[in-house]
Design an enzyme around this catalytic site. Structure first.
Site: not given
Lengths: 510, 130
Positions: A373-375
């Protein structure tokens, strides 16, 4: 001055009597849901074309002497030589809270036999995504209720997280579990009268699926009491390619209404592979040039403009959000195919599901190594960050060691301990479907794993121990759970209380 | 009938050659058609059909088809023609016809633009509104 007013009124009266100019065309060719129309010189791109008898089309190809339009609904009633006219309108769907609990088709008409949709607001299906100024970064979590996701691949409100995997690996289940968990949390907050909680409304868009599957999903949502917070947009395999192509855009328009009105919404596109196939069909019948795998050149733009519409808006723009969970089905685990790579590059991360894990009994079959998850932890509550911070790394180490340990039996005590811990982490993350776990329970269980409280429980008994501990925490220690939920972080006092609770449970468990 | 890209291209360039000051030149059209028939290039029929279509669309663009329930008198015809030329700011040839199905009023079509002031259309609109 009175004369001027009289003149204006005369003009208005004249306009009422006058005949308006219309732009008409003649159907030259009709077939496969696509009409070629001669004339219609004033037609705009994506404008609705009226064929009479409540049949509409959308102008997709504007050529030198003709217009190519896709037909919404039954196209067999349209005849060659028939006259059609432009409407000056874009395709719009009803939006608003009146749609919650309803099942609608790609143009917002009800399919559930519960009467007409109570809504007087309409949104265009195609809309430009919010710009840079209106956005802010993702910081609030979407609690999916799936421990592996919430702990290791956190999803934030306004994020786009892809769910990718082969057929029957549990992709839809992740989406459904998330919807069920939102419904539970929304209801709990409503009952507790918690005004600070922002409810998350869900939209499930079924594209090109079997009708039996769609019915099963709706039944599950009804049984679990999730329908009052959910809109289902269905374009089944029996629907035309046009409707399948439009369904996700219609769903996004419904989600945008929540976002524009300062609320939060979650949209699940199930699935975009079939959406790309439907768009390919429409494009080929419209004789647009084809590219790789016969998909048209703008298939990337098709998905990027759809997924760009999910955003987290700034305080000034209303503070709403639209989270998207697109689903992609791979063939034999091939993530490097055309559509999967496109959607992977558009989204802010992916949850990768593996067939092997699924058949080993690790369900949800999330491959931790390939999922991301790039967040990141910006979208986690602090308590979860505290307990889950190191888990992904530990699990990755375990996989490496487990592969290495297959070659030899003599392992030092530290490696042995790491392996044993890893096995227990894998076991803890197994979870039955339609059974989301509240975040405070997740924190309690993960804290216990991290602090070695499960180390002396054998792996085959671990699920039983975890279930009893969950039961114990929710029934006997509900005050502590409520405190964790309220504080959203583990301070020293809470940790001491949690330690006492887990120790007490361990004494009674055998 | 399938028309190849080349045939379409040839037809379009022939059509461009048939214009004088942006307007269709009848003499040029005749010369081009007879020249084509004599030269017999490959794909003669697709070229001619595409060319015919382009010419037909251009003629329709500059011709007003005026239908009315009853025949219009000369003064009315002149008035309509003058008004159409005022709207389009170019010469528009008008063809007048009688169509009893309109019940009353006039329907004018220029290319793909339609002004439908017929009673039949108003009744249809009323029916749709109700």
């Amino acid at each position: 001055m009175a004369n001027i007013l009289q003149e204006i009124e005369q003009q208005i009266a004249g306009a009422k009597r006058g005949v308006a100019k219309q732009n008409v065309g003649t159907v030259r060719e009709i077939g496969d849901g696509v009409a070629k129309i001669e004339g219609l010189t004033d037609a705009m791109l994506n404008e609705m074309i009226d064929f009479g008898n409540d049949i509409y089309g959308i102008a997709l190809n504007l050529e030198e002497t003709e217009v190519g339009a896709i037909i919404l609904g039954e196209y067999t009633h349209i005849k060659e030589g028939q006259e059609c006219r432009t409407t000056g309108r874009l395709l719009s769907v009803p939006v608003g809270k009146g749609l919650l609990g309803r099942v609608v088709n790609a143009i917002g008409q009800p399919l559930d036999g519960k009467g007409p949709i109570q809504s007087d607001t309409f949104y265009p299906v195609e809309k430009i995504a919010p710009g840079i100024i209106k956005r802010r970064s993702v910081s609030q979590p979407v609690q999916t209720g799936i421990m592996a996701v919430d702990a290791m691949i956190p999803i934030g409100r306004g994020q786009r997280e892809l769910i990718i995997g082969d057929r029957s690996t549990g992709k839809t289940t992740i989406g459904i579990d998330t919807i069920i968990n939102q419904a539970r949390m929304n209801r709990a907050a409503e009952q507790a009268g918690d005004k600070s909680y922002r409810p998350l409304y869900c939209i499930y868009v079924a594209i090109g699926q079997k009708q039996s599957n769609i019915v099963r999903v709706i039944n599950v949502l009804e049984e679990q009491g999730a329908m009052p917070y959910t809109i289902v947009v269905a374009a089944s395999a029996a629907d035309t390619a046009t409707n399948q192509y439009l369904a996700p855009f219609a769903g996004a328009a419904m989600g945008e209404w929540f976002m524009d009105n300062g609320m939060d919404a979650l949209i699940i596109f199930d699935d975009l592979s079939k959406h790309a196939v439907a768009y390919r069909q429409v494009s080929l019948v419209l004789r647009r040039p084809s590219g790789r795998e016969a998909y048209p050149g703008d298939v990337f733009y098709l998905h990027s403009r759809l997924l760009e519409r999910s955003a987290r808006l700034s305080e000034k723009a209303g503070n709403g959000s639209l989270t998207a969970l697109p689903i992609i089905e791979t063939q034999l685990g091939d993530v490097s195919a055309y559509i999967p790579t496109n959607v992977i590059s558009i989204t802010d991360g992916q949850i990768y599901l593996e067939t092997d894990l699924f058949y080993q009994g690790i369900r949800p079959a999330i491959s931790v190594g390939l999922s991301v998850s790039r967040v990141g932890s910006a979208a986690q509550v602090k308590a979860m960050k505290q307990v889950a911070g190191r888990i992904k790394g530990e699990l990755a180490q375990f996989r490496e060691l487990a592969a290495f340990a297959q070659f030899g039996s003599d392992l030092d005590a530290k490696t042995q301990a790491q392996l044993e811990r890893g096995k227990r982490i894998v076991e803890v993350f197994k979870q039955p479907q339609y059974n989301p776990v509240p975040v405070e329970v997740q924190v309690g269980v993960l804290w216990a794993v991290q602090n070695g409280f499960f180390d002396d429980v054998s792996v085959d008994k671990l699920k039983d121990c975890q279930a009893r501990m969950t039961d114990y925490l929710t029934s006997r220690k509900s005050d502590l759970m409520a405190k964790i939920l309220k504080e959203k972080a583990l301070n020293d006092a809470l940790i001491a209380e949690l330690k006492a609770a887990v120790t007490e449970f361990k004494q009674t468990y055998r | 009938m399938k028309v190849s890209k080349e045939a379409r291209h040839v037809a379009r360039s022939l059509y461009r050659d048939s214009l004088t000051d942006g307007r269709l030149d009848e003499n040029k059209v005749r010369t081009i058609v007879s020249g084509l028939a004599a030269a017999k290039p490959r794909e003669l029929i697709p070229i001619l059909k595409t060319y015919e279509r382009l010419v037909r669309l251009e003629i329709e663009r500059n011709t007003a088809r005026v239908e009315s329930a009853a025949a219009l008198d000369g003064a009315m015809q002149q008035q309509i023609t003058a008004q159409l030329q005022q709207i389009y700011r170019r010469p528009i040839a008008a063809e007048f016809g009688v169509n009893p199905e309109l019940i009353g009023g006039v329907r004018v079509r220029v290319g793909s633009d339609v002004w439908d002031g017929s009673v039949a259309n108003r009744l249809r609109e009323l029916g749709a509104a109700l």
